[in-house]
Design an enzyme around this catalytic site. Structure first.
Site, PDB file in Angstrom:
ATOM      1  CD1 TRP A 120       5.087  -1.161  -3.918  1.00 16.74           C
ATOM      2  CD2 TRP A 120       3.117  -0.778  -2.948  1.00 16.74           C
ATOM      3  NE1 TRP A 120       5.078   0.158  -3.540  1.00 16.74           N
ATOM      4  CE2 TRP A 120       3.869   0.426  -2.936  1.00 16.74           C
ATOM      5  CE3 TRP A 120       1.847  -0.766  -2.391  1.00 16.74           C
ATOM      6  CZ2 TRP A 120       3.388   1.607  -2.386  1.00 16.74           C
ATOM      7  CZ3 TRP A 120       1.359   0.409  -1.847  1.00 16.74           C
ATOM      8  CH2 TRP A 120       2.120   1.589  -1.842  1.00 16.74           C
ATOM      9  CG  ASP A 135      11.623  -8.241 -13.784  1.00 17.78           C
ATOM     10  OD1 ASP A 135      12.483  -7.386 -13.495  1.00 17.78           O
ATOM     11  OD2 ASP A 135      10.568  -8.388 -13.160  1.00 17.78           O
ATOM     12  CD  GLU A 166      14.178   4.045   2.092  1.00 16.03           C
ATOM     13  OE1 GLU A 166      13.989   2.824   2.268  1.00 16.03           O
ATOM     14  OE2 GLU A 166      13.480   4.929   2.648  1.00 16.03           O
TER      15      GLU A 166
END
Length: 494
Positions: A198, A290, A241
């Site tokens: 997060w 990443d 969402e």
């Protein structure tokens, strides 16, 4: 690299009901390769997928994955055509045009307009998620959960462990009770423990900060493609969402309450992880290869404690690989760019078009165009971009004139290299940057630069006449075109 401008076949088959329906659509469209040979989720699936993705190849369904009896679906969004299929759209611009029509709805004036407006409002009302009593995602329930049964990928050699990379993470605002769904990587530690990535700017992290140290969470893996995409969309906290997913699907997402936490998840999800994130249990997470193309270093993040795992019978594990571009996530990002441009232009009408190029890995570069009306207009647009949600984290903004195609990176480079005087035309500011920006001197804080690559006007620091481009006149071009066959020069496909 220039983005295709023509429509891409995708619409017509209707939205997918769930992941299995989506897999069948991919299969019928010739967009799926099913691999029955044994494969290893540690590194091997990544190497196979990386080659397929960079070649523009199909979605992959691995049916024989070492250590698990679950098949693995990957690269489902890996081309423009499949991204359009996922959204049931003719082009990536089409959903944005639908959004534009909704936000431009004006008070009706006449009877016909009132009838049309009523239909639109009914359509809007139908988008909200609907709670159902039971869902396929709970056909099998494990109250003694074991995360190691999932075929979670270890993607790159120096990764800190296996990572869940395509999760829909559901949490609730502890103050308002509003639902949030985001997509955050999750590192598996053991049978019941994982690490929740997060980042500081994410809504899930805000929920944990506003809680009493513990936030209930549910993670859905393997939903229909429009719902999966919605978890990545940069929506404001006030917009659910799942309502946005309903808008894209054209019908509501059915939700079911979890067994061990007070959180709802899509009823037709393949797999659901239930549990809580503990703000007082912070541990090292990473490294992770990443989407930037580099490893994210080890950092502290809160632990996710799993209280139950539910799933459909014979579940499909959906995942993705990020790394050196292009990867599958490029097309998820490109869909966001095109879809939200009409919304951005309601706040920044000066912006003609925008491109987040492949080489910029989303947050490193934004190319925008402007139809200049006054001196300094390009620099005004730079500051506007840095005031827009997650675009505020953009490291480099390049502004070109309205007649430059922002999707033709070669043309943009030509104008930037030609038109920019570094002292006059660059603007450097400091502020928040992406948490994954390894070039920033501090975590999530650094500098950003803008380049005014437009033609310069009087009043913008030029003391010499600005030159015109050397272009052939239209009449000569037309005359030569008419005579081309006579000249006998065959250019073929050059």
């Amino acid at each position: 690299r220039r983005r295709p401008r023509q429509a891409v076949p995708g619409r017509g088959a209707g939205v997918s009901r769930d992941l299995r329906d989506w897999v069948e659509r991919l299969r019928k469209a010739g967009e799926l390769a099913e691999v029955t040979a044994p494969v290893d989720p540690r590194l091997e699936i990544t190497e196979i997928t990386d080659r397929v993705t960079k070649a523009g190849g199909p979605a992959l369904l691995f049916r024989n994955v070492a250590g698990s009896d679950m098949p693995v679906l990957i690269n489902q969004f890996g081309t423009e055509r499949r991204m359009c299929m996922a959204l049931d759209a003719d082009s990536l611009d089409a959903p944005g045009n639908r959004i534009k029509d909704l936000i431009e709805l004006q008070p009706p004036q006449g009877l016909l307009e009132k009838v049309k407006a009523l239909g639109t409002l009914r359509e809007l009302a139908s988008f909200g998620a609907k709670t159902v009593k039971a869902g396929a995602c709970q056909e099998v329930v494990h109250t003694e959960p074991d995360l190691t049964r999932l075929p979670v990928l270890t993607c790159w050699p120096d990764d800190g462990g296996p990572f869940i990379t395509l999760p829909l993470v559901f949490s609730r605002d502890p103050v308002t009770g509003a639902r949030n769904c985001g997509m955050y990587r999750i590192q598996v530690v053991d049978e019941r423990t994982a690490m929740m990535h997060w980042q500081i700017h994410k809504d899930g992290a805000a929920h944990l900060r506003d809680s009493e140290g513990r936030a209930e969470v549910a993670v859905a893996i393997g939903t229909d493609p429009a719902t999966t995409y919605s978890a990545t969309a940069p929506l404001p906290p006030a917009i659910d969402e799942m309502m946005f997913a309903g808008f894209l699907r054209g019908r509501s997402v059915e939700m079911v309450k979890c067994r061990t936490v007070d959180v709802e998840v899509p009823a037709n999800a393949e797999i659901v992880l239930e549990g809580y994130v503990d703000a007082n249990d912070v541990r090292p997470e990473g490294p992770f290869g990443d989407h930037t193309g580099f490893y994210t270093p080890v950092d502290d993040y809160p632990a996710f404690h799993v209280t139950a795992i539910t799933h459909r019978r014979d579940p499909i594990y959906a995942t993705t690989v990020v790394g050196l571009p292009p990867q599958e996530d490029f097309w998820l990002g490109k869909a966001t760019e095109r879809m939200f441009l009409p919304l951005i232009r309601t706040s920044v009408p000066d912006m003609v078009d925008m491109n987040l190029p492949l080489e910029g890995v989303f947050h490193n570069c934004a190319i925008v165009s402007v139809k200049k009306r006054y001196p300094g207009h390009a620099k005004k647009l730079m500051n506007a971009v840095w005031g827009l949600g997650l675009l505020s984290l953009t490291r480099c903004v390049v502004v070109v004139d309205h007649d430059v195609d922002v999707h033709d990176v070669s043309s943009v480079a030509f104008h930037a290299f030609s038109n920019v005087d570094p002292k006059r035309d660059s603007l450097v500011v400091e502020g928040p940057v992406d948490a994954l920006d390894h070039a920033a001197p501090y975590f999530a804080y650094g500098s950003k630069i803008g380049f005014d690559a437009t033609r310069k006007w009087e009043g913008e620091g030029v003391v010499r006449p600005w030159p015109e481009k050397a272009l052939m006149s239209d009449d000569v071009r037309e005359r030569v075109t008419a005579r081309w066959a006579e000249l006998g020069i065959d250019l073929g496909n050059r």
